[in-house]
Design an enzyme around this catalytic site. Structure first.
Site, short mmCIF file in Angstrom:
data_model
loop_
_atom_site.label_atom_id
_atom_site.label_comp_id
_atom_site.label_asym_id
_atom_site.label_seq_id
_atom_site.Cartn_x
_atom_site.Cartn_y
_atom_site.Cartn_z
N HIS A 198 0.82 -1.21 0.00
CA HIS A 198 0.00 0.00 0.00
C HIS A 198 0.85 1.26 0.00
O HIS A 198 0.49 2.26 -0.62
CB HIS A 198 -0.96 0.00 1.19
CG HIS A 198 -2.03 -1.02 1.04
ND1 HIS A 198 -2.82 -1.09 -0.08
CD2 HIS A 198 -2.42 -2.04 1.84
CE1 HIS A 198 -3.65 -2.10 0.04
NE2 HIS A 198 -3.43 -2.69 1.20
N ARG A 305 -6.84 -5.42 -13.91
CA ARG A 305 -6.68 -6.69 -13.18
C ARG A 305 -7.75 -6.70 -12.09
O ARG A 305 -7.74 -5.84 -11.21
CB ARG A 305 -5.29 -6.76 -12.55
CG ARG A 305 -4.14 -6.79 -13.55
CD ARG A 305 -2.81 -6.86 -12.80
NE ARG A 305 -1.70 -7.21 -13.66
CZ ARG A 305 -0.76 -6.35 -14.06
NH1 ARG A 305 -0.80 -5.09 -13.70
NH2 ARG A 305 0.23 -6.76 -14.83
N ARG A 341 -10.11 -7.65 -17.48
CA ARG A 341 -9.62 -9.03 -17.53
C ARG A 341 -10.35 -9.85 -16.47
O ARG A 341 -10.45 -9.43 -15.32
CB ARG A 341 -8.12 -9.08 -17.27
CG ARG A 341 -7.60 -10.51 -17.33
CD ARG A 341 -6.13 -10.59 -17.10
NE ARG A 341 -5.79 -10.33 -15.71
CZ ARG A 341 -4.54 -10.29 -15.26
NH1 ARG A 341 -3.53 -10.44 -16.09
NH2 ARG A 341 -4.30 -10.07 -13.99
N GLU A 440 -0.15 -15.50 -23.38
CA GLU A 440 0.93 -15.46 -22.38
C GLU A 440 1.50 -16.84 -22.09
O GLU A 440 2.28 -17.02 -21.15
CB GLU A 440 0.46 -14.76 -21.10
CG GLU A 440 -0.90 -15.15 -20.58
CD GLU A 440 -1.38 -14.30 -19.40
OE1 GLU A 440 -0.62 -13.47 -18.89
OE2 GLU A 440 -2.52 -14.51 -18.98
N ASN A 463 4.68 -10.47 -19.28
CA ASN A 463 5.20 -10.81 -17.94
C ASN A 463 5.18 -12.33 -17.78
O ASN A 463 6.15 -12.92 -17.30
CB ASN A 463 4.33 -10.20 -16.83
CG ASN A 463 4.28 -8.69 -16.92
OD1 ASN A 463 5.14 -8.09 -17.54
ND2 ASN A 463 3.26 -8.08 -16.32
N ASP A 464 4.08 -12.93 -18.18
CA ASP A 464 3.98 -14.38 -18.10
C ASP A 464 4.62 -15.07 -19.29
O ASP A 464 5.23 -16.12 -19.14
CB ASP A 464 2.51 -14.81 -17.98
CG ASP A 464 2.04 -14.78 -16.54
OD1 ASP A 464 2.80 -15.24 -15.67
OD2 ASP A 464 0.94 -14.27 -16.28
N ARG A 474 9.07 -15.56 -12.69
CA ARG A 474 9.11 -14.09 -12.73
C ARG A 474 9.35 -13.44 -11.37
O ARG A 474 9.59 -12.24 -11.28
CB ARG A 474 7.85 -13.52 -13.42
CG ARG A 474 6.57 -13.76 -12.68
CD ARG A 474 5.37 -13.46 -13.58
NE ARG A 474 4.71 -12.21 -13.22
CZ ARG A 474 3.52 -11.83 -13.69
NH1 ARG A 474 2.89 -12.57 -14.58
NH2 ARG A 474 2.97 -10.71 -13.32
N CYS A 511 0.40 -6.01 -23.12
CA CYS A 511 0.17 -5.37 -21.83
C CYS A 511 1.15 -5.79 -20.75
O CYS A 511 0.91 -5.57 -19.57
CB CYS A 511 -1.27 -5.61 -21.37
SG CYS A 511 -1.64 -7.35 -21.11
C1 PEP Z 1 1.29 -10.43 -18.13
O1 PEP Z 1 1.40 -11.61 -17.79
O2 PEP Z 1 2.08 -9.86 -18.93
C2 PEP Z 1 0.20 -9.60 -17.61
C3 PEP Z 1 0.01 -8.39 -18.04
O3 PEP Z 1 -0.58 -10.11 -16.64
P1 PEP Z 1 -0.14 -10.27 -15.12
O4 PEP Z 1 1.12 -9.47 -14.91
O5 PEP Z 1 -1.29 -9.76 -14.32
O6 PEP Z 1 0.07 -11.74 -14.99
MG MG Z 2 -0.23 -12.67 -16.87
#
Ligand code: PEP
Ligand code: MG
Length: 593
Positions: A198, A305, A341, A440, A463-464, A474, A511
């Site tokens: 936070h 999210r 999402r 992803e 990211n995934d 990650r 994203c």
């Molecule tokens: C991703 O995986 O790139 C993504 C945007 O989703 P999250 O980071 O919420 O897994």
């Molecule tokens: Mg993801």
């Protein structure tokens, strides 16, 4: 001559909010309530020990109610955090858990509470997603309010601060943060916490630099020490020497000029020199972040999210609650597009409301769409809420972690079923909502041509995708160096997805957070993505950099990139080709000190 007087001690933490601050430290002395005395309560006193606990909870509720009443206006957007703590005070696992430990183990209330809190924390600690892991600290913060009454110390009150300082604390609970006058705060430095704590969220929304998760900053820093906080690089320098101080004053000045310059133009479209328009949207986790989305000139919300509403309460959110939240967001965004999402949690990510067996490998387990398809009631509630909210705003729906086409077919079938039930009930909803799949997982990349026939758009979650394709956890710091967004394998996968999307005539966005790093921008532009989406604060710089680029040139550049065999070769090529024009932006990236 080496400076023998200054310590010039550099501490590395997590840059949770960008910006540079230089000033005097103000160490918040916080009681160490980690060590709790254990006492065995004689059987005849168990009843009164339980009552003592219940009484302490009541008092903690009163304290919190008072804090909520007194919350200054500037914090109003963040009051939901304190509401959550109010609920946590009587959460089943903490409240009932403590009483069970008093009764079952004859423990004193303090020790029983600590035990219950430790158990809940252990569950949070195992969670793969840093955002959820961080929520364990909410339990600690809420329980501290009870503990203070059990120990008879009463609620901790922060001293009035009479000058502008850098707050240094072991950890800051939301109840404590809201008592701080923000105009007195130059920066936040804490031992615990991270990007998604936070303190991190609040610091970012008020644009106060923050370096968190330093481990033992409170032992290294004392009140009135001169310190430098570099929220971009995640570094704190204690008692800097003249040279370091001068360098950071310059860095601070440059950063502020740069930020002011890019923010002035952040509402202009991200259009390249040759007239190509790239959509630059925002990723958010909380409705409250929408203010930052507007302030930073985002072209809509590329990723909402939605997990937060499921986690921070003892029961699952109702359809109405979800609908209100989504509709509020869409209302504020007006014509701006909002991509919602569906739930990306599962396994042990649930605090309460749902119980699932533990998993050895949660990242490869029952998460995201897999969880939703196996929990039709939960999924249906969210689908109905999204469809209803979409009647009132520019909302589209995005399904996470698709790894096979059957999942998207099944998700669409459930969406159609939800629409049918709404029609039967005579409720307003949007029939022709746009449907997207997150790409992803490598299998989704390979099958993109088939998946493209099922959806209106793709959103590549790098990211995934990086985690699953390079086999790099990650959140594992031991392999963090191998987590390379510019890895040729990753770039080839993005290219393949874009090609398949274009062939099918659907939109393709990205994203993952790699979109926020200026170094990646020429490549992403040249890969011909339609939109990129990132944390709101990074948007002004990225939009301004898009305007310095040439789309046709970047497409040619990507052909050169594809000849490179390694991520470092790609990076070298980016630097050689674009280094000059990106000098300023990359200067402020982590490690650019
Ligand atoms: C991703 O995986 O790139 C993504 C945007 O989703 P999250 O980071 O919420 O897994
Ligand atoms: Mg993801």
């Amino acid at each position: 001559m080496p400076d023998t007087v200054s310590k010039n001690l550099s501490l590395q933490g997590i840059g949770a909010s960008p910006g540079i601050a230089i000033g005097k430290a103000y160490l918040l002395e916080q009681e160490d309530i980690d060590v709790i005395e254990k006492r065995i309560i004689p059987p005849e006193e168990i009843g009164s020990e339980v009552n003592r606990f219940k009484e302490a909870v009541k008092k903690a509720q009163e304290d919190l109610r008072k804090i909520i009443e007194d919350v200054p206006d500037e914090y109003r957007d963040h009051i939901y955090i304190l509401d959550t703590h109010m609920m946590l005070l009587t959460d089943r696992m903490i409240y009932d858990g403590t009483i069970e430990h008093i009764r079952g183990k004859n423990l004193n209330a303090e020790r029983a509470l600590k035990m219950a809190v430790d158990q809940v924390q252990a569950i949070f600690k195992k969670m793969p997603d840093p955002y959820f892991r961080e929520r364990g600290s909410d339990v600690v913060h809420a329980s501290k309010l009870i503990l203070e009454h059990l120990l008879g110390t009463g609620p901790s009150k922060l001293p009035d601060i009479d000058k502008r300082v850098i707050i240094v604390a072991h950890d800051l609970s939301p109840a404590e943060t809201t008592q701080i006058q923000l105009e007195k705060v130059r920066a936040f430095v804490t031992d615990l916490g991270g990007q998604t704590s936070h303190t991190g969220i609040i610091a970012r929304s008020f644009e106060i630099p923050a370096v968190l998760g330093l481990g033992d900053a409170t032992r290294q820093i004392q009140t009135d020490d001169l310190i430098i906080v570099d929220g971009n690089a995640g570094i704190v320098i204690v008692d800097p020497d003249e040279q370091t101080l001068t360098r950071h004053h310059e860095r601070k000045g440059l950063f502020e000029q740069f930020q002011a310059r890019v923010t002035r133009t952040s509402h202009l479209p991200a259009e390249t020199k040759d007239g190509h328009r790239l959509t630059v949207a925002a990723n958010i986790e909380l409705l409250e972040e929408v203010v930052s989305v507007m302030d930073h000139g985002a072209d809509g919300i590329g990723l909402y999210r939605t997990e937060f509403l499921y986690l921070n309460q003892p029961t699952l959110p109702s359809e109405q609650e979800l609908f209100d939240n989504y509709r509020d967001l869409a209302d504020i965004m007006g014509d701006g597009q909002v991509t919602i999402r569906t739930l990306d949690i599962g396994g042990d990510k649930f605090a309460s409301g749902v119980s699932l067996a533990g998993e050895m490998n949660p990242a490869l387990g029952l998460r995201a769409i897999r969880f939703c398809l196996q929990s039709p009631d939960i999924f249906r509630t969210q689908l109905r809420a999204i469809l209803r909210a979409a009647h009132f705003g520019n909302i589209r729906i995005l399904f996470p972690m698709i790894s096979q086409v059957e999942e998207i077919i099944e998700a669409k079938r459930m969406l159609a079923e939800a629409a049918e039930s709404l029609a039967k009930e005579g409720l307003f909803f949007r029939e022709d909502i746009q449907i997207g799949a997150m790409i992803e997982v490598p299998s989704a990349v390979i099958m993109a041509d088939i998946l493209a026939k099922e959806v209106d758009f793709f959103s590549i979650g790098t990211n995934d995708l990086i985690q699953y394709s390079l086999a790099i956890d990650r959140i594992n710091k031991h392999v963090a160096g191998l987590y390379q967004p510019l890895h040729p394998a990753v770039l080839r996968m993005i290219h393949r997805v874009v090609e398949n999307a274009k062939a099918a005539g659907i939109e393709v966005d990205l994203c993952g957070e790699m979109a926020a790093d200026p170094v990646n921008l020429p490549v992403l532009l040249g890969l011909e993505l339609d939109a990129i989406s990132m944390n709101p604060i990074s948007i002004p710089a990225i939009k301004s950099l898009v305007r310095t680029l040439d789309f046709e040139e970047s497409k040619g550049f990507v052909q050169e990139v594809f000849k490179q065999a390694t991520a470092s070769k790609v990076l070298q090529l980016v630097q050689e080709t674009y280094g000059k024009s990106f000098e300023m932006a990359t200067f402020f990236q982590a490690g650019g000190a």
